[in-house]
Design an enzyme around this catalytic site. Structure first.
Site, PDB file in Angstrom:
ATOM      1  N   THR A 180     -39.192  -4.701  16.163  1.00 55.88           N
ATOM      2  CA  THR A 180     -40.182  -4.353  15.084  1.00 55.88           C
ATOM      3  C   THR A 180     -41.436  -5.239  15.479  1.00 55.88           C
ATOM      4  O   THR A 180     -41.368  -6.296  16.251  1.00 55.88           O
ATOM      5  CB  THR A 180     -39.306  -5.081  14.239  1.00 55.88           C
ATOM      6  OG1 THR A 180     -38.371  -4.189  13.742  1.00 55.88           O
ATOM      7  CG2 THR A 180     -40.095  -5.545  12.796  1.00 55.88           C
ATOM      8  N   GLY A 210     -33.296  -1.798   6.622  1.00 52.81           N
ATOM      9  CA  GLY A 210     -33.232  -2.927   7.113  1.00 52.81           C
ATOM     10  C   GLY A 210     -34.131  -4.030   6.354  1.00 52.81           C
ATOM     11  O   GLY A 210     -34.612  -3.925   4.970  1.00 52.81           O
ATOM     12  N   ASP A 211     -34.426  -5.151   6.886  1.00 55.18           N
ATOM     13  CA  ASP A 211     -34.931  -6.513   5.946  1.00 55.18           C
ATOM     14  C   ASP A 211     -36.595  -6.277   6.036  1.00 55.18           C
ATOM     15  O   ASP A 211     -37.130  -6.546   5.270  1.00 55.18           O
ATOM     16  CB  ASP A 211     -34.730  -7.704   6.898  1.00 55.18           C
ATOM     17  CG  ASP A 211     -35.078  -7.707   8.261  1.00 55.18           C
ATOM     18  OD1 ASP A 211     -35.032  -6.626   8.877  1.00 55.18           O
ATOM     19  OD2 ASP A 211     -35.801  -8.818   8.677  1.00 55.18           O
ATOM     20  N   THR A 231     -38.170 -10.649  12.453  1.00 59.59           N
ATOM     21  CA  THR A 231     -37.442  -9.540  13.422  1.00 59.59           C
ATOM     22  C   THR A 231     -36.115 -10.089  13.688  1.00 59.59           C
ATOM     23  O   THR A 231     -36.070 -11.332  14.147  1.00 59.59           O
ATOM     24  CB  THR A 231     -38.418  -9.413  14.687  1.00 59.59           C
ATOM     25  OG1 THR A 231     -37.694  -8.317  15.402  1.00 59.59           O
ATOM     26  CG2 THR A 231     -38.549 -10.759  15.459  1.00 59.59           C
ATOM     27  N   GLY A 234     -31.450  -6.861  10.758  1.00 60.75           N
ATOM     28  CA  GLY A 234     -31.872  -6.908   9.526  1.00 60.75           C
ATOM     29  C   GLY A 234     -30.882  -7.074   8.431  1.00 60.75           C
ATOM     30  O   GLY A 234     -31.090  -7.677   7.232  1.00 60.75           O
TER      31      GLY A 234
HETATM   32  N1  ASP Z   1     -35.294  -6.097  11.594  1.00 63.49           N
HETATM   33  C1  ASP Z   1     -35.285  -4.509  11.899  1.00 63.49           C
HETATM   34  C2  ASP Z   1     -34.418  -4.213  11.161  1.00 63.49           C
HETATM   35  O1  ASP Z   1     -33.187  -4.434  10.998  1.00 63.49           O
HETATM   36  C3  ASP Z   1     -34.931  -4.504  13.391  1.00 63.49           C
HETATM   37  C4  ASP Z   1     -35.872  -5.600  14.263  1.00 63.49           C
HETATM   38  O2  ASP Z   1     -36.348  -6.550  14.060  1.00 63.49           O
HETATM   39  O3  ASP Z   1     -36.200  -4.893  15.376  1.00 63.49           O
HETATM   40  O4  ASP Z   1     -34.620  -3.017  10.859  1.00 63.49           O
END
Ligand code: ASP
Length: 313
Positions: A180, A210-211, A231, A234
């Protein structure tokens, strides 16, 4: 003139020196540098933190190395569904999109939602219809394709497993990386902003969010406290309401940015097995980049001359 700062990230996880060739390492650092420069230019010219985080995030979305925009991971159906959010800290305005297809720069669509719709958060077909109506740049499926992430998906597509970017099939911790992207900034007026954009997790169920696009979980900005872009895994960042928790610790407990981020990343998230990290700035131009994983692609530039791009601990 107040101190101004921009920080960016390109994902966190088990990023080990021995796994990246010197050439790959150079490319990642260059990608981060280009994003920082794009954002910093906006800030030196007296522009808004909001425009700086947008500019930096667009550069990272356009870079195939990172899991956002071009180069997003594949979901269970073999497609790309992207999430993004942007927030500014002066009036607490925010825009977010989830599960969008074919949008070249999801962060620009999130910005458009914030500026030109009565809503904060649009998803799927509704967000795409909004994008078309507002002439947001679209691309064919082929634009988002990357051979590396396709192979990654082929390896797990017949299982129920969903993986963070670059995970091994058995989710071996050694290979966990989250790609991310995000940016946080404070401008010459002391206004803050945060942006986060992602393709999510490989082989995720369609419709999974996700988050990253959830205000308060992966993205948050408030001039009184901080601007945060996260990141990591999530689901845990959602459960921890991670970004807003940093703000709360600052607002209600009087912690500094560094202290508050330390509590969330090194205590609260690990208690939920939440692997990852975050970048943050406060309105005074201080920054912090903290992660509980082996590495995090990250970089920062401040008006006092400090600059850094790094990957490992
Ligand atoms: N936080 C992101 C998600 O869960 C993934 C990431 O940070 O690469 O979608």
């Amino acid at each position: 003139m107040a101190k101004f700062t921009i920080a960016v990230h390109g994902g966190a996880g088990t990023i080990l020196r021995e796994e990246l060739t010197p050439e790959m390492e150079r490319q990642y650092l260059q990608g981060l540098d280009e994003a920082i420069e794009a954002g910093y230019r906006v800030l030196t010219e007296g522009g808004k933190a909001m425009d700086a985080v947008m500019a930096a995030t667009v550069v990272l979305e356009d870079n195939i190395l990172f899991n956002a925009g071009k180069g997003s991971v594949f979901n269970k159906e073999g497609g790309h569904e992207m999430d993004a959010a942007i927030m500014e800290g002066e009036h607490l305005e925010a825009g977010a999109v989830a599960c969008v297809h074919n949008i070249r720069n999801p962060i620009c669509l999130a910005y458009e939602v914030m500026r030109n719709s009565p809503h904060v958060f649009l998803s799927g077909k509704s967000a795409e219809a909004f994008a078309r109506a507002h002439h947001v740049k679209m691309e064919p499926d082929s634009y988002f394709y990357s051979e590396f992430r396709h192979q990654q998906w082929l390896a797990v597509k017949d299982s129920d497993e969903y993986l963070i970017d670059h995970s091994a099939i058995d989710a071996d911790a050694r290979d966990r990386k989250f790609g991310t992207v995000g940016a946080v900034a404070v401008d010459q007026q002391g206004n803050t902003a945060a942006a986060t954009s992602t393709g999510g997790m490989t082989n995720k169920q369609f419709g999974r969010i996700g988050d990253s696009p959830v205000i308060g979980a992966g993205t948050y900005a408030n001039n009184r406290t901080c601007a945060i872009s996260a990141t990591g895994h999530g689901e845990m960042f959602l459960r921890a309401v991670a970004a807003y928790d940093v703000s709360c610790l600052m607002e209600y407990k009087g912690m500094s940015l560094e202290q508050a981020m330390g509590v969330v990343v090194n205590q609260k998230l690990p208690a939920l097995q939440g692997e990852g990290g975050m970048i943050g700035v406060d309105a005074q131009g201080n920054f912090s980049m903290i992660f509980n994983s082996a590495g995090m692609y990250r970089g920062v530039r401040c008006s006092d001359g400090y600059r850094e791009t790094s990957i490992y601990r």
